[in-house]
Design a protein around this motif. Structure first.
Motif, PDB file in Angstrom:
ATOM      1  N   ASN A   1      25.125  -1.183 -23.257  1.00 21.53           N
ATOM      2  CA  ASN A   1      24.183  -1.738 -23.963  1.00 21.53           C
ATOM      3  C   ASN A   1      24.296  -1.247 -25.333  1.00 21.53           C
ATOM      4  O   ASN A   1      23.973  -2.480 -25.819  1.00 21.53           O
ATOM      5  N   ILE A   2      24.431  -0.405 -26.211  1.00 23.47           N
ATOM      6  CA  ILE A   2      24.602  -0.755 -27.524  1.00 23.47           C
ATOM      7  C   ILE A   2      25.840  -1.706 -27.696  1.00 23.47           C
ATOM      8  O   ILE A   2      25.330  -1.962 -28.571  1.00 23.47           O
ATOM      9  N   GLY A   3      26.861  -2.378 -26.695  1.00 30.25           N
ATOM     10  CA  GLY A   3      27.750  -2.746 -27.538  1.00 30.25           C
ATOM     11  C   GLY A   3      27.635  -3.993 -27.357  1.00 30.25           C
ATOM     12  O   GLY A   3      27.843  -5.119 -27.755  1.00 30.25           O
ATOM     13  N   LYS A   4      26.463  -4.426 -25.930  1.00 29.62           N
ATOM     14  CA  LYS A   4      25.765  -6.317 -26.219  1.00 29.62           C
ATOM     15  C   LYS A   4      24.609  -6.187 -27.214  1.00 29.62           C
ATOM     16  O   LYS A   4      25.081  -7.597 -27.802  1.00 29.62           O
ATOM     17  N   ARG A   5      24.241  -5.082 -27.852  1.00 30.47           N
ATOM     18  CA  ARG A   5      23.297  -5.087 -28.204  1.00 30.47           C
ATOM     19  C   ARG A   5      23.899  -5.454 -29.577  1.00 30.47           C
ATOM     20  O   ARG A   5      23.359  -6.959 -30.661  1.00 30.47           O
ATOM     21  N   TYR A   6      24.898  -4.742 -30.308  1.00 29.30           N
ATOM     22  CA  TYR A   6      25.554  -4.870 -31.638  1.00 29.30           C
ATOM     23  C   TYR A   6      26.259  -6.226 -31.524  1.00 29.30           C
ATOM     24  O   TYR A   6      26.119  -7.193 -32.456  1.00 29.30           O
ATOM     25  N   GLN A   7      26.523  -6.862 -30.346  1.00 28.25           N
ATOM     26  CA  GLN A   7      27.428  -8.172 -30.385  1.00 28.25           C
ATOM     27  C   GLN A   7      26.497  -9.118 -30.497  1.00 28.25           C
ATOM     28  O   GLN A   7      26.874  -9.672 -30.664  1.00 28.25           O
ATOM     29  N   LYS A   8      25.465  -8.858 -29.772  1.00 28.27           N
ATOM     30  CA  LYS A   8      24.020  -9.953 -30.096  1.00 28.27           C
ATOM     31  C   LYS A   8      23.824 -10.216 -31.877  1.00 28.27           C
ATOM     32  O   LYS A   8      24.111 -11.510 -32.093  1.00 28.27           O
ATOM     33  N   ASP A   9      23.574  -9.492 -32.366  1.00 29.27           N
ATOM     34  CA  ASP A   9      23.563  -8.689 -33.882  1.00 29.27           C
ATOM     35  C   ASP A   9      24.579  -9.517 -34.252  1.00 29.27           C
ATOM     36  O   ASP A   9      24.526 -10.290 -35.784  1.00 29.27           O
ATOM     37  N   MET A  10      26.211  -9.530 -34.239  1.00 28.94           N
ATOM     38  CA  MET A  10      27.019 -10.050 -35.140  1.00 28.94           C
ATOM     39  C   MET A  10      27.077 -11.545 -34.725  1.00 28.94           C
ATOM     40  O   MET A  10      27.318 -12.308 -36.270  1.00 28.94           O
ATOM     41  N   ASP A  11      26.641 -11.518 -33.460  1.00 34.30           N
ATOM     42  CA  ASP A  11      26.378 -13.535 -33.551  1.00 34.30           C
ATOM     43  C   ASP A  11      25.589 -13.848 -33.722  1.00 34.30           C
ATOM     44  O   ASP A  11      25.265 -15.333 -34.648  1.00 34.30           O
ATOM     45  N   ARG A  12      24.125 -13.416 -34.038  1.00 30.16           N
ATOM     46  CA  ARG A  12      23.072 -13.909 -35.188  1.00 30.16           C
ATOM     47  C   ARG A  12      23.774 -13.282 -36.706  1.00 30.16           C
ATOM     48  O   ARG A  12      23.522 -14.565 -37.159  1.00 30.16           O
ATOM     49  N   ASN A  13      24.270 -12.790 -36.999  1.00 30.88           N
ATOM     50  CA  ASN A  13      24.399 -12.611 -37.980  1.00 30.88           C
ATOM     51  C   ASN A  13      26.138 -13.451 -38.379  1.00 30.88           C
ATOM     52  O   ASN A  13      25.781 -14.585 -39.878  1.00 30.88           O
ATOM     53  N   ILE A  14      26.665 -14.012 -38.017  1.00 31.53           N
ATOM     54  CA  ILE A  14      27.622 -15.203 -37.821  1.00 31.53           C
ATOM     55  C   ILE A  14      27.234 -16.354 -38.342  1.00 31.53           C
ATOM     56  O   ILE A  14      27.581 -16.763 -39.188  1.00 31.53           O
ATOM     57  N   THR A  15      26.407 -16.525 -37.616  1.00 32.62           N
ATOM     58  CA  THR A  15      25.179 -17.832 -37.312  1.00 32.62           C
ATOM     59  C   THR A  15      24.492 -17.489 -38.794  1.00 32.62           C
ATOM     60  O   THR A  15      24.703 -19.058 -39.383  1.00 32.62           O
ATOM     61  N   ALA A  16      24.142 -16.761 -38.899  1.00 39.93           N
ATOM     62  CA  ALA A  16      23.703 -16.681 -40.731  1.00 39.93           C
ATOM     63  C   ALA A  16      24.383 -17.396 -42.003  1.00 39.93           C
ATOM     64  O   ALA A  16      24.187 -17.735 -43.604  1.00 39.93           O
ATOM     65  N   PHE A  17      25.408 -16.329 -41.425  1.00 32.37           N
ATOM     66  CA  PHE A  17      26.911 -16.645 -42.426  1.00 32.37           C
ATOM     67  C   PHE A  17      26.843 -17.760 -42.766  1.00 32.37           C
ATOM     68  O   PHE A  17      26.896 -18.528 -44.257  1.00 32.37           O
ATOM     69  N   THR A  18      27.331 -18.637 -41.941  1.00 33.94           N
ATOM     70  CA  THR A  18      27.922 -19.522 -42.223  1.00 33.94           C
ATOM     71  C   THR A  18      26.446 -20.716 -42.540  1.00 33.94           C
ATOM     72  O   THR A  18      27.003 -21.363 -42.814  1.00 33.94           O
ATOM     73  N   ASN A  19      24.997 -20.831 -41.898  1.00 36.08           N
ATOM     74  CA  ASN A  19      24.339 -21.599 -42.490  1.00 36.08           C
ATOM     75  C   ASN A  19      23.890 -21.547 -44.544  1.00 36.08           C
ATOM     76  O   ASN A  19      23.796 -22.417 -44.329  1.00 36.08           O
ATOM     77  N   ALA A  20      24.780 -19.883 -44.406  1.00 35.86           N
ATOM     78  CA  ALA A  20      24.053 -19.526 -45.808  1.00 35.86           C
ATOM     79  C   ALA A  20      25.390 -20.205 -47.026  1.00 35.86           C
ATOM     80  O   ALA A  20      24.891 -20.608 -48.173  1.00 35.86           O
ATOM     81  N   LEU A  21      26.385 -19.900 -46.438  1.00 37.35           N
ATOM     82  CA  LEU A  21      27.943 -20.511 -47.144  1.00 37.35           C
ATOM     83  C   LEU A  21      27.914 -22.118 -47.591  1.00 37.35           C
ATOM     84  O   LEU A  21      28.471 -22.132 -48.116  1.00 37.35           O
ATOM     85  N   GLU A  22      27.614 -22.148 -46.408  1.00 36.02           N
ATOM     86  CA  GLU A  22      27.737 -23.872 -46.608  1.00 36.02           C
ATOM     87  C   GLU A  22      26.841 -24.453 -47.862  1.00 36.02           C
ATOM     88  O   GLU A  22      27.450 -25.074 -48.480  1.00 36.02           O
ATOM     89  N   PRO A  23      25.906 -24.318 -47.925  1.00 37.22           N
ATOM     90  CA  PRO A  23      25.386 -24.961 -49.285  1.00 37.22           C
ATOM     91  C   PRO A  23      25.528 -24.121 -49.892  1.00 37.22           C
ATOM     92  O   PRO A  23      25.537 -24.498 -51.185  1.00 37.22           O
ATOM     93  N   ILE A  24      25.789 -23.109 -49.998  1.00 37.41           N
ATOM     94  CA  ILE A  24      26.412 -22.339 -51.626  1.00 37.41           C
ATOM     95  C   ILE A  24      27.990 -23.210 -51.892  1.00 37.41           C
ATOM     96  O   ILE A  24      27.642 -22.346 -53.175  1.00 37.41           O
ATOM     97  N   LEU A  25      28.365 -22.791 -50.833  1.00 36.26           N
ATOM     98  CA  LEU A  25      29.563 -23.825 -51.585  1.00 36.26           C
ATOM     99  C   LEU A  25      29.800 -25.234 -52.170  1.00 36.26           C
ATOM    100  O   LEU A  25      30.258 -25.523 -53.068  1.00 36.26           O
ATOM    101  N   ILE A  26      29.218 -25.981 -51.498  1.00 38.77           N
ATOM    102  CA  ILE A  26      28.498 -27.744 -51.617  1.00 38.77           C
ATOM    103  C   ILE A  26      28.034 -27.192 -53.327  1.00 38.77           C
ATOM    104  O   ILE A  26      28.949 -27.763 -53.803  1.00 38.77           O
ATOM    105  N   VAL A  27      26.697 -26.067 -53.305  1.00 38.57           N
ATOM    106  CA  VAL A  27      26.441 -26.427 -54.729  1.00 38.57           C
ATOM    107  C   VAL A  27      27.041 -25.882 -56.006  1.00 38.57           C
ATOM    108  O   VAL A  27      27.462 -26.665 -56.827  1.00 38.57           O
TER     109      VAL A  27
END
Length: 379
Positions: free
Chosen positions: A328-354
């Motif tokens: 259960n711990i592994g599944k929970r933090y894997q989901k958190d990692m997936d969410r952070n990857i999505t947030a990272f991608t969404n934040a980095l694209e506009p930063i690079l463009i700017v």
């Protein structure tokens, strides 16, 4: 079922000659072995489990795998060596120890547990799940970083091309006009001159700096510092930390479910967690584990793990089901990692463009200001 280690005498015949000698064992020359990638280890383990399940002995299965792929591929060479060791009476767990760059400590200990329990095929299947899970996590991180890296590389190449080829052409026009240039244009021309005159020295300096940094990061003190930065750096800390926690939980669950004792399991996880800060915390926690069963307290005392993780582990210890708790711990933090990857991608694209737009905009503004000044002078 238990993997058989006996094989026909013919399996030892018709073996290709050994490769270049690199080390000696017991006074006998031993060939230097190549290294298999994690994906290759995954395929090897999956195919080995299939062959054993089909009724082959371990030696026969390794001999079959040794005949696949290219002649001098890492898999063929390693499989031949493993087969030879099995035929000569070594256990499979002892044989894989001779290839530490290919098989992690986790692999050898899992195989040893499978040999003791007579459940080799089940252990191999669990190893396949472990490698697939790790490969999936690494793939998600690489895919999240690939697009920003490509955009950044193209942006840097575009700026270099402008400084080397485009700006000098504009400078010739400006010089022929003889008018005073605005400050941004003078800065741009100065950067162009510096890059053209000292570009190779700059490139050599960057290469030397990268080489020095990699050597320093490979040292114990440097790795501890760099891994600490990874756990604190904005945008990536959620990906790195959650990835380490998920991998740690899944690896510990795999080891404990196959009969490896807690202290040995913690030592293996410490060696394979991939982060020196977390590994150091695990080493300190392992020293404080006295009864060999309770680990949530020492892990919580280390301060390197989130409270949620140690609380969930403590609940599993109290219920006598640490394996399910770790799952259960592994599944929970894997989901958190997936969410952070999505947030990272969404934040980095506009930063690079700017950032790239700012650099390109500075070049454009510097040239246009000079052109307007030239127009005024002509007028």
């Amino acid at each position: 079922m238990a993997a058989k280690t006996t094989d026909n005498a013919s399996a030892a015949k018709a073996r290709p000659a050994a490769k270049p000698v690199a080390r000696r064992r017991g006074g006998r020359a031993e060939p230097k072995m190549p290294q298999m990638k994690e994906v290759e280890v995954l395929l090897f383990t999956s195919e080995l489990a299939d062959l054993l399940e089909a009724g082959m002995t371990l030696g026969q299965a390794l001999g079959c795998l040794a005949n696949q792929g290219e002649e001098n591929s890492a898999q063929r060479i390693i499989c031949r060596d493993l087969r030879d060791r099995i035929v000569n009476g070594e256990s499979f767990s002892d044989a894989v120890v001779h290839h530490p760059k290919t098989f992690q400590p986790l692999y050898g200990n899992m195989i040893r547990a499978g040999e003791s329990s007579g459940a080799m095929i089940e252990v191999l299947r669990r190893l396949v799940d472990h490698y697939e899970r790790n490969d999936n996590m690494k793939g998600k991180i690489k895919s999240a970083l690939s697009y920003p890296c490509v955009v950044l590389c193209f942006g840097v190449l575009a700026v270099i091309a402008a400084l080397v080829w485009i700006i000098p052409q504009f400078q010739k026009v400006f010089d022929s006009m003889g008018a005073a240039l605005p400050l941004p244009t003078r800065i741009l021309i100065g950067m162009s001159h510096a890059f053209i005159s000292y570009g190779w020295f700059m490139a050599a300096g960057v290469v030397a700096l990268v080489i020095w940094f990699r050597k320093w990061a490979a040292s114990p003190a440097g790795r501890l510092k760099v891994d600490g930065w990874k756990l604190k750096a904005p945008l990536i800390k959620g990906i790195v930390a959650n990835g380490v926690y998920a991998s740690l939980a899944f690896t510990l669950k795999t080891l404990l479910s196959n009969g490896v004792n807690v202290l040995n399991a913690l030592k293996i996880v410490e060696q394979t967690c991939g982060n020196a800060v977390i590994g150091s915390a695990l080493a300190n926690a392992r020293k404080r584990v006295t009864d060999g069963t309770t680990i949530s307290g020492p892990l919580a005392a280390s301060g390197a793990f989130p409270r949620m993780m140690t609380d969930m582990l403590a609940v599993g210890e109290q219920a006598g089901d640490m394996v399910s708790s770790l799952e259960n711990i592994g599944k929970r933090y894997q989901k958190d990692m997936d969410r952070n990857i999505t947030a990272f991608t969404n934040a980095l694209e506009p930063i690079l463009i700017v950032a790239i737009a700012g650099v390109v905009g500075f070049v454009a503004v510097a040239i246009l200001m000079a052109v307007f000044n030239m127009s005024k002078a002509i007028g």
